[in-house]
Scaffold this motif. Structure first.
Motif, PDB file in Angstrom:
ATOM      1  N   ALA A  23       0.834  -1.202   0.000  1.00 52.71           N
ATOM      2  CA  ALA A  23       0.000   0.000   0.000  1.00 52.71           C
ATOM      3  C   ALA A  23       0.871   1.255   0.000  1.00 52.71           C
ATOM      4  O   ALA A  23       0.574   2.228  -0.705  1.00 52.71           O
ATOM      5  N   LYS A  24       1.940   1.243   0.772  1.00 54.30           N
ATOM      6  CA  LYS A  24       2.868   2.375   0.810  1.00 54.30           C
ATOM      7  C   LYS A  24       3.501   2.581  -0.563  1.00 54.30           C
ATOM      8  O   LYS A  24       3.578   3.714  -1.061  1.00 54.30           O
ATOM      9  N   LYS A  25       3.929   1.501  -1.189  1.00 52.83           N
ATOM     10  CA  LYS A  25       4.552   1.574  -2.510  1.00 52.83           C
ATOM     11  C   LYS A  25       3.581   2.149  -3.543  1.00 52.83           C
ATOM     12  O   LYS A  25       3.932   3.041  -4.321  1.00 52.83           O
ATOM     13  N   GLN A  26       2.341   1.665  -3.526  1.00 53.08           N
ATOM     14  CA  GLN A  26       1.327   2.148  -4.474  1.00 53.08           C
ATOM     15  C   GLN A  26       1.025   3.629  -4.244  1.00 53.08           C
ATOM     16  O   GLN A  26       0.875   4.395  -5.196  1.00 53.08           O
ATOM     17  N   TYR A  27       0.936   4.043  -2.983  1.00 54.16           N
ATOM     18  CA  TYR A  27       0.669   5.449  -2.674  1.00 54.16           C
ATOM     19  C   TYR A  27       1.796   6.333  -3.207  1.00 54.16           C
ATOM     20  O   TYR A  27       1.550   7.383  -3.795  1.00 54.16           O
ATOM     21  N   LYS A  30       1.601   6.597  -6.945  1.00 53.28           N
ATOM     22  CA  LYS A  30       0.434   7.381  -7.371  1.00 53.28           C
ATOM     23  C   LYS A  30       0.623   8.876  -7.116  1.00 53.28           C
ATOM     24  O   LYS A  30       0.254   9.706  -7.940  1.00 53.28           O
ATOM     25  N   THR A  31       1.206   9.218  -5.949  1.00 54.58           N
ATOM     26  CA  THR A  31       1.268  10.625  -5.541  1.00 54.58           C
ATOM     27  C   THR A  31       2.650  11.246  -5.683  1.00 54.58           C
ATOM     28  O   THR A  31       2.772  12.469  -5.657  1.00 54.58           O
ATOM     29  N   GLY A  32       3.671  10.418  -5.745  1.00 50.83           N
ATOM     30  CA  GLY A  32       5.035  10.935  -5.766  1.00 50.83           C
ATOM     31  C   GLY A  32       5.541  11.330  -4.399  1.00 50.83           C
ATOM     32  O   GLY A  32       6.668  11.782  -4.242  1.00 50.83           O
ATOM     33  N   GLN A  33       4.716  11.153  -3.377  1.00 53.75           N
ATOM     34  CA  GLN A  33       5.104  11.501  -2.013  1.00 53.75           C
ATOM     35  C   GLN A  33       5.694  10.289  -1.314  1.00 53.75           C
ATOM     36  O   GLN A  33       5.154   9.191  -1.391  1.00 53.75           O
TER      37      GLN A  33
END
Length: 152
Positions: A23-27, A30-33
Motif C-alpha cells: 500500500a505504501k509503494k502504491q501510494y 500514485k502521488t510521488g510523495q
C-alpha cells in the motif's frame, strides 16, 4: 495438507506488513510523495560502529550461548538504575519483566490482563499488534480515531 488454525483467529482481520508495504509503494507511485513507515519497527539505519564491534566480540564468546532461566542480576540492576535516573522511580525486581522485544510484550499483555468480552480501547491509527493481541485474548475492541477535530 492444509492445517486448520484455531477458530478464534477467524475474526482477526489485520493487515500484514507485506500488505502495508505494498500500500505504501502504491501510494508513493500514485502521488510521488514518500511515506514515512513506522509499521514494522525494524530500522533501516545500521547501528553505530561501536555497537557492531561489541556485538562481533560477543558472538565469538562461547560462554554467552545458553538460556537464562531468570534475568541476570546486572540486567535488572541496570534497568532499576535507568528508571531511577530517568523517571525518579524505584522499581522492585518483581516489577521488571524481560522480553525479547516490544512485539512479544505487546502480544502477551492482553493474554495476561484481558478476559473474554473485556473492552480494550485502541487509538487509531495503531500498530497492528495493538488490535490483534486483544482479539486473540477474546477481548472486544473499541477503536478511537485520532482526528484533527478531536485536537489530534
Amino acid at each position: 495438507m492444509k492445517i486448520q488454525g484455531a477458530k478464534r483467529l477467524e475474526a482477526i482481520d489485520a493487515p500484514s506488513f507485506s500488505e502495508l508495504f505494498e500500500a505504501k509503494k502504491q501510494y508513493t507511485q500514485k502521488t510521488g510523495q514518500e511515506v514515512i513507515d513506522f509499521s514494522i519497527g525494524s530500522s533501516n539505519i545500521p547501528p553505530h560502529p561501536d555497537l557492531k564491534n561489541a556485538l562481533s566480540k560477543a558472538v565469538l564468546d562461547d560462554s554467552v550461548y545458553q538460556y537464562s532461566l531468570s534475568p541476570m542480576p546486572e540486567t535488572v540492576k541496570a534497568i532499576q538504575d535507568w528508571y531511577a535516573k530517568r523517571y525518579g522511580v524505584q522499581l522492585e525486581e518483581d516489577e521488571i519483566f524481560l522480553v525479547k522485544g516490544s512485539q512479544e510484550a505487546l502480544s502477551h499483555i492482553p493474554l495476561v490482563f484481558c478476559d473474554p468480552e473485556d473492552l480494550v480501547l485502541i487509538p487509531d491509527p495503531f500498530y497492528p499488534i495493538y488490535g490483534v493481541a486483544p482479539q486473540i485474548a477474546g477481548a472486544k475492541i473499541h477503536y478511537m480515531p485520532l482526528l484533527e477535530e478531536n485536537e489530534y
